[in-house]
Design a protein around this motif. Structure first.
Motif, PDB file in Angstrom:
ATOM      1  N   GLY A 166       3.631 -15.976 -13.812  1.00 37.13           N
ATOM      2  CA  GLY A 166       3.200 -16.771 -12.675  1.00 37.13           C
ATOM      3  C   GLY A 166       3.599 -16.206 -11.336  1.00 37.13           C
ATOM      4  O   GLY A 166       3.453 -16.872 -10.305  1.00 37.13           O
ATOM      5  N   ALA A 167       4.119 -14.971 -11.329  1.00 35.83           N
ATOM      6  CA  ALA A 167       4.554 -14.352 -10.077  1.00 35.83           C
ATOM      7  C   ALA A 167       3.390 -13.663  -9.387  1.00 35.83           C
ATOM      8  O   ALA A 167       2.445 -13.199 -10.032  1.00 35.83           O
ATOM      9  N   GLY A 168       3.504 -13.558  -8.057  1.00 36.00           N
ATOM     10  CA  GLY A 168       2.651 -12.658  -7.311  1.00 36.00           C
ATOM     11  C   GLY A 168       3.271 -11.267  -7.340  1.00 36.00           C
ATOM     12  O   GLY A 168       4.495 -11.130  -7.339  1.00 36.00           O
ATOM     13  N   VAL A 169       2.442 -10.244  -7.396  1.00 34.95           N
ATOM     14  CA  VAL A 169       2.945  -8.875  -7.525  1.00 34.95           C
ATOM     15  C   VAL A 169       2.360  -8.001  -6.428  1.00 34.95           C
ATOM     16  O   VAL A 169       1.164  -8.076  -6.127  1.00 34.95           O
ATOM     17  N   VAL A 170       3.222  -7.194  -5.829  1.00 31.65           N
ATOM     18  CA  VAL A 170       2.791  -6.106  -4.957  1.00 31.65           C
ATOM     19  C   VAL A 170       3.145  -4.816  -5.680  1.00 31.65           C
ATOM     20  O   VAL A 170       4.327  -4.520  -5.898  1.00 31.65           O
ATOM     21  N   GLY A 171       2.132  -4.067  -6.085  1.00 35.87           N
ATOM     22  CA  GLY A 171       2.353  -2.812  -6.790  1.00 35.87           C
ATOM     23  C   GLY A 171       2.333  -1.643  -5.834  1.00 35.87           C
ATOM     24  O   GLY A 171       1.442  -1.542  -4.975  1.00 35.87           O
ATOM     25  N   VAL A 172       3.320  -0.758  -5.963  1.00 33.69           N
ATOM     26  CA  VAL A 172       3.377   0.452  -5.140  1.00 33.69           C
ATOM     27  C   VAL A 172       2.856   1.607  -5.991  1.00 33.69           C
ATOM     28  O   VAL A 172       3.446   1.952  -7.020  1.00 33.69           O
ATOM     29  N   ALA A 173       1.731   2.187  -5.582  1.00 35.94           N
ATOM     30  CA  ALA A 173       1.113   3.268  -6.347  1.00 35.94           C
ATOM     31  C   ALA A 173       0.172   4.035  -5.444  1.00 35.94           C
ATOM     32  O   ALA A 173      -0.227   3.553  -4.367  1.00 35.94           O
ATOM     33  N   GLU A 174      -0.211   5.234  -5.883  1.00 35.38           N
ATOM     34  CA  GLU A 174      -1.160   6.030  -5.111  1.00 35.38           C
ATOM     35  C   GLU A 174      -2.496   5.295  -5.005  1.00 35.38           C
ATOM     36  O   GLU A 174      -2.864   4.500  -5.871  1.00 35.38           O
ATOM     37  N   ALA A 175      -3.235   5.583  -3.943  1.00 35.51           N
ATOM     38  CA  ALA A 175      -4.461   4.850  -3.637  1.00 35.51           C
ATOM     39  C   ALA A 175      -5.473   4.897  -4.769  1.00 35.51           C
ATOM     40  O   ALA A 175      -6.219   3.936  -4.995  1.00 35.51           O
ATOM     41  N   SER A 186      -2.849  -7.820  -8.985  1.00 39.01           N
ATOM     42  CA  SER A 186      -1.765  -7.363  -8.120  1.00 39.01           C
ATOM     43  C   SER A 186      -2.305  -6.886  -6.783  1.00 39.01           C
ATOM     44  O   SER A 186      -3.379  -6.287  -6.712  1.00 39.01           O
ATOM     45  N   ASP A 187      -1.559  -7.143  -5.722  1.00 48.53           N
ATOM     46  CA  ASP A 187      -1.809  -6.481  -4.456  1.00 48.53           C
ATOM     47  C   ASP A 187      -1.319  -5.036  -4.603  1.00 48.53           C
ATOM     48  O   ASP A 187      -0.642  -4.696  -5.591  1.00 48.53           O
ATOM     49  N   ALA A 188      -1.644  -4.182  -3.644  1.00 43.04           N
ATOM     50  CA  ALA A 188      -1.274  -2.774  -3.785  1.00 43.04           C
ATOM     51  C   ALA A 188      -1.000  -2.156  -2.429  1.00 43.04           C
ATOM     52  O   ALA A 188      -1.697  -2.434  -1.449  1.00 43.04           O
ATOM     53  N   GLY A 196      12.591   2.187   4.439  1.00 46.72           N
ATOM     54  CA  GLY A 196      12.227   1.300   5.530  1.00 46.72           C
ATOM     55  C   GLY A 196      10.724   1.251   5.751  1.00 46.72           C
ATOM     56  O   GLY A 196      10.150   0.174   5.976  1.00 46.72           O
ATOM     57  N   GLU A 197      10.076   2.407   5.697  1.00 43.54           N
ATOM     58  CA  GLU A 197       8.623   2.447   5.878  1.00 43.54           C
ATOM     59  C   GLU A 197       7.918   1.745   4.724  1.00 43.54           C
ATOM     60  O   GLU A 197       6.957   0.997   4.927  1.00 43.54           O
ATOM     61  N   LEU A 198       8.396   1.966   3.496  1.00 47.56           N
ATOM     62  CA  LEU A 198       7.791   1.284   2.354  1.00 47.56           C
ATOM     63  C   LEU A 198       7.959  -0.226   2.482  1.00 47.56           C
ATOM     64  O   LEU A 198       7.023  -0.994   2.218  1.00 47.56           O
ATOM     65  N   LEU A 203       6.003  -5.723   3.338  1.00 49.27           N
ATOM     66  CA  LEU A 203       6.188  -6.990   4.065  1.00 49.27           C
ATOM     67  C   LEU A 203       5.019  -7.308   4.994  1.00 49.27           C
ATOM     68  O   LEU A 203       4.917  -8.429   5.499  1.00 49.27           O
ATOM     69  N   ALA A 204       4.134  -6.342   5.183  1.00 52.25           N
ATOM     70  CA  ALA A 204       2.880  -6.642   5.879  1.00 52.25           C
ATOM     71  C   ALA A 204       1.930  -7.414   4.972  1.00 52.25           C
ATOM     72  O   ALA A 204       0.964  -8.017   5.455  1.00 52.25           O
ATOM     73  N   ARG A 205       2.213  -7.390   3.654  1.00 48.74           N
ATOM     74  CA  ARG A 205       1.368  -8.085   2.674  1.00 48.74           C
ATOM     75  C   ARG A 205       1.935  -9.434   2.257  1.00 48.74           C
ATOM     76  O   ARG A 205       1.207 -10.296   1.785  1.00 48.74           O
TER      77      ARG A 205
END
Length: 306
Positions: A166-175, A186-188, A196-198, A203-205
């Motif tokens: 039931g969680a929201g997910v932000v996935g970090v991966a290549e485009a 998942s958001d991406a 810091g940049e990541l 956090l913009a999402r």
């Protein structure tokens, strides 16, 4: 006789060869399984190259293969399985890249109807490790979870299991992998070398992050701090994955892993969990299979089909 993958020195894929070995016979509490599919993992590549020699000594000739699926063809006394049953499981001896393998009956579970062989043979290591990590960081309904390395073997499962919680997910991966993440809820965002940049991209999402699962070996304290995640809810999968694949385990721990594997197998059979497959190769093409599995940026499991 049966065919099996062996190597007699450390090195790249070229040290692997397929040889005839005696048919393995099961002892008490064991089963012999004719292997239909067996996944390739990053851990066994590291072991073959000698990178893990001090932690996990290899006796030559060495074998490969920690996870598999197949059909029971012989049983020892007290095994609790019948000849002809379809199963999936793991080999602590790392010898499942073969036409047949013998393992304790406690290390296999019955394969649900509708679970494809390729998915069944590539489920144990990454699936159980991801399950352990999602549980360890306490993912629950309403959380926001960042999975860093979201389309690695473990990351792909962690994304989906967090969503099932039931969680929201932000996935970090290549485009190039963002479409897969979006298709799985998942958001991406794209990765960045600077924590810091990541964090700014993430956090913009989302206004907050509750938990962090990293599959890349990044600077976990720095990234967790930048995201505002408490240390107990930030975890690297690398040690967990190694423990699942190579760890010496007690019987109760093995039982729990079997229970988790059975749960994951049913989720896949029900269509609620997806095992991405990048390629399938016959046993004789093991070198090509390993080369494909070790390709940078690969998304999806590579399996052998003995």
């Amino acid at each position: 006789m049966t065919r099996a993958v062996r190597f007699e020195r450390f090195g790249g894929p070229d040290v692997l060869h397929v040889v005839d070995v005696p048919d393995p016979d099961p002892g008490a509490g064991q089963v012999r399984v004719t292997v239909r599919a067996a996944g390739l993992t990053a851990g066994e590549s590291a072991a073959r190259e000698g990178a893990l020699a001090e932690l996990y000594p290899t006796a030559f000739p060495g074998g490969e293969g920690a996870e598999f699926a197949g059909v029971v063809t012989a049983t020892g006394p007290g095994a609790g399985f019948a000849v002809g049953e379809e199963v999936l499981g793991w080999s602590a001896r790392h010898d499942a890249h073969a036409e047949a393998v013998v393992v304790p009956a406690a290390h296999v579970v019955r394969k649900p109807a509708g679970l494809p062989w390729e998915a069944a043979g590539a489920l144990y290591v990454a699936g159980v490790a991801a399950h352990a990590c999602v549980c360890a960081v306490g993912v629950r309904d309403g959380d926001v979870v960042v999975v860093h390395g979201a389309t690695t073997d473990v990351g792909s499962f962690a994304v989906q299991l967090a969503r099932l919680c039931g969680a929201g997910v932000v996935g970090v991966a290549e485009a190039g992998h963002h479409d897969w993440l979006h298709a799985h809820g998942s958001d991406a965002v794209e990765p960045a070398a600077d924590p810091g940049e990541l964090a700014r991209r993430v956090l913009a999402r989302t206004p907050r992050v509750d938990a962090l699962v990293d599959t890349t070996g990044a600077d976990l304290p720095a990234l967790a701090g930048a995201l505002g995640v408490d240390a107990p809810r930030a975890l690297s999968t690398l040690d967990v994955e190694a423990a699942v694949e190579f760890g010496r385990e007690s019987a109760p721990t093995a039982t729990r892993r079997a229970e988790v594997l059975a749960e994951l197998a049913q989720l896949v059979a029900d269509g609620r969990l997806h095992v991405p497959i990048a390629g399938a190769y016959p046993l004789s093409d093991v070198r090509a299979a390993v080369t494909a599995a070790e390709r940078p940026g690969r998304h999806g499991r590579v399996v052998l089909l003995p």
